[in-house]
Scaffold this motif. Structure first.
Motif, PDB file in Angstrom:
ATOM      1  N   MET A  62       0.855  -1.179   0.000  1.00  0.00           N
ATOM      2  CA  MET A  62       0.000   0.000   0.000  1.00  0.00           C
ATOM      3  C   MET A  62       0.895   1.234   0.000  1.00  0.00           C
ATOM      4  SD  MET A  62      -3.239   1.165   2.354  1.00  0.00           S
ATOM      5  CE  MET A  62      -2.363   1.676   3.825  1.00  0.00           C
TER       6      MET A  62
ATOM      7  N   ASP B 213      -0.924  -2.473  -4.485  1.00  0.00           N
ATOM      8  CA  ASP B 213      -2.276  -2.994  -4.323  1.00  0.00           C
ATOM      9  C   ASP B 213      -3.275  -1.948  -3.842  1.00  0.00           C
ATOM     10  OD1 ASP B 213      -1.918  -6.176  -4.502  1.00  0.00           O
ATOM     11  OD2 ASP B 213      -0.183  -5.309  -3.494  1.00  0.00           O
ATOM     12  N   ASP B 214      -2.766  -0.869  -3.261  1.00  0.00           N
ATOM     13  CA  ASP B 214      -3.656   0.178  -2.756  1.00  0.00           C
ATOM     14  C   ASP B 214      -2.841   1.463  -2.624  1.00  0.00           C
ATOM     15  OD1 ASP B 214      -5.912   1.466  -1.863  1.00  0.00           O
ATOM     16  OD2 ASP B 214      -6.314   0.083  -0.214  1.00  0.00           O
TER      17      ASP B 214
ATOM     18  N   LEU C 174      -6.199  -5.327   3.362  1.00  0.00           N
ATOM     19  CA  LEU C 174      -5.192  -5.738   2.387  1.00  0.00           C
ATOM     20  C   LEU C 174      -4.600  -7.100   2.739  1.00  0.00           C
ATOM     21  CD1 LEU C 174      -3.676  -4.707  -0.138  1.00  0.00           C
ATOM     22  CD2 LEU C 174      -1.970  -3.733   1.403  1.00  0.00           C
TER      23      LEU C 174
END
Length: 225
Positions: free
Chosen positions: A78, A98-99, A117
């Motif tokens: 992230m 992923d984020d 996550l």
């Protein structure tokens, strides 16, 4: 056992703040104050997730993520950045993040996002589930309403990505990067052909799709509902 998170940021104060936030969510954490230090720690230790700053003295966080992914390290990342431009978020996702969350951040949001996550990253043995769909990441098999839908290799790449990130918008460039692993200019027609093939397989009515949706001017997003 508590989740172990690696915080990568050259600002010591930010690292301490994030450690307190994660601790309040019963997660352990380790810190790295440079991209080089982060790569060294990731070679020696396994983490459940990584919080990655972008602006660091020795290398950008984007470069760290690219090196991790090229080495086959799939630990979810992230990005926590002071840069709020849409391009940075999209580029970060395209290279393997992923984020994405921007500073200043709300501690409760960071904690909840990291928990989510880690939870998503562990949904591999039992498969990924989204609405009417289930994807077995081990056997590369897709099911809709418990009926298997045969997929080709590239179609598997699309569906695994969509199932891991439901409702996230993916540009054509991001899809090409994830599925083909190349950074060359995307061939729009190639992406459209594969999207049409998938729609023919998974939609009740491919002319009026409900699952692989076109986001005008942006790309595509997946909904399992």
């Amino acid at each position: 056992m508590a989740e172990k998170i690696l915080i990568v940021d050259d600002d010591v104060a930010i690292c301490k703040t994030l450690q307190k936030v994660l601790g309040s969510y019963e997660m352990d954490s380790d810190t790295a104050n440079s991209g080089t230090e982060a790569l060294c720690k990731l070679e020696k230790h396994a983490y459940d997730a990584i919080l990655m700053d972008i602006n660091m003295d020795d290398m950008e966080g984007f470069e760290v993520i690219k090196r991790l992914r090229s080495q086959g390290i799939t630990t979810p990342v992230m990005i926590v950045s002071g840069r709020s431009e849409d391009f940075d978020a999209l580029y970060g996702l395209s290279v393997g993040a992923d984020d994405y969350i921007t500073k200043p951040f709300r501690p409760v949001v960071v904690g909840a996002k990291v928990k989510a996550l880690v939870r998503r990253s562990k949904q591999t043995d039992s498969g990924l589930a989204c609405g009417r769909f289930r994807y077995d990441a081990t056997s590369l098999r897709l099911f809709k309403d418990d009926m298997e839908i045969p997929l080709t290799g590239k179609e598997n790449g699309f569906m695994m990505l969509f199932m891991k990130h439901p409702n996230q918008v993916f540009t054509k460039e991001m899809l090409y990067q994830h599925v083909w692993g190349d950074s060359i200019v995307v061939d729009d027609n190639t992406i459209m052909v594969y999207i049409n093939h998938l729609r023919n397989k998974i939609e009740d009515d491919s002319q009026h799709p409900r699952h692989i949706l076109t986001v005008r001017g942006m790309g595509y997003r997946f909904s399992g509902v």
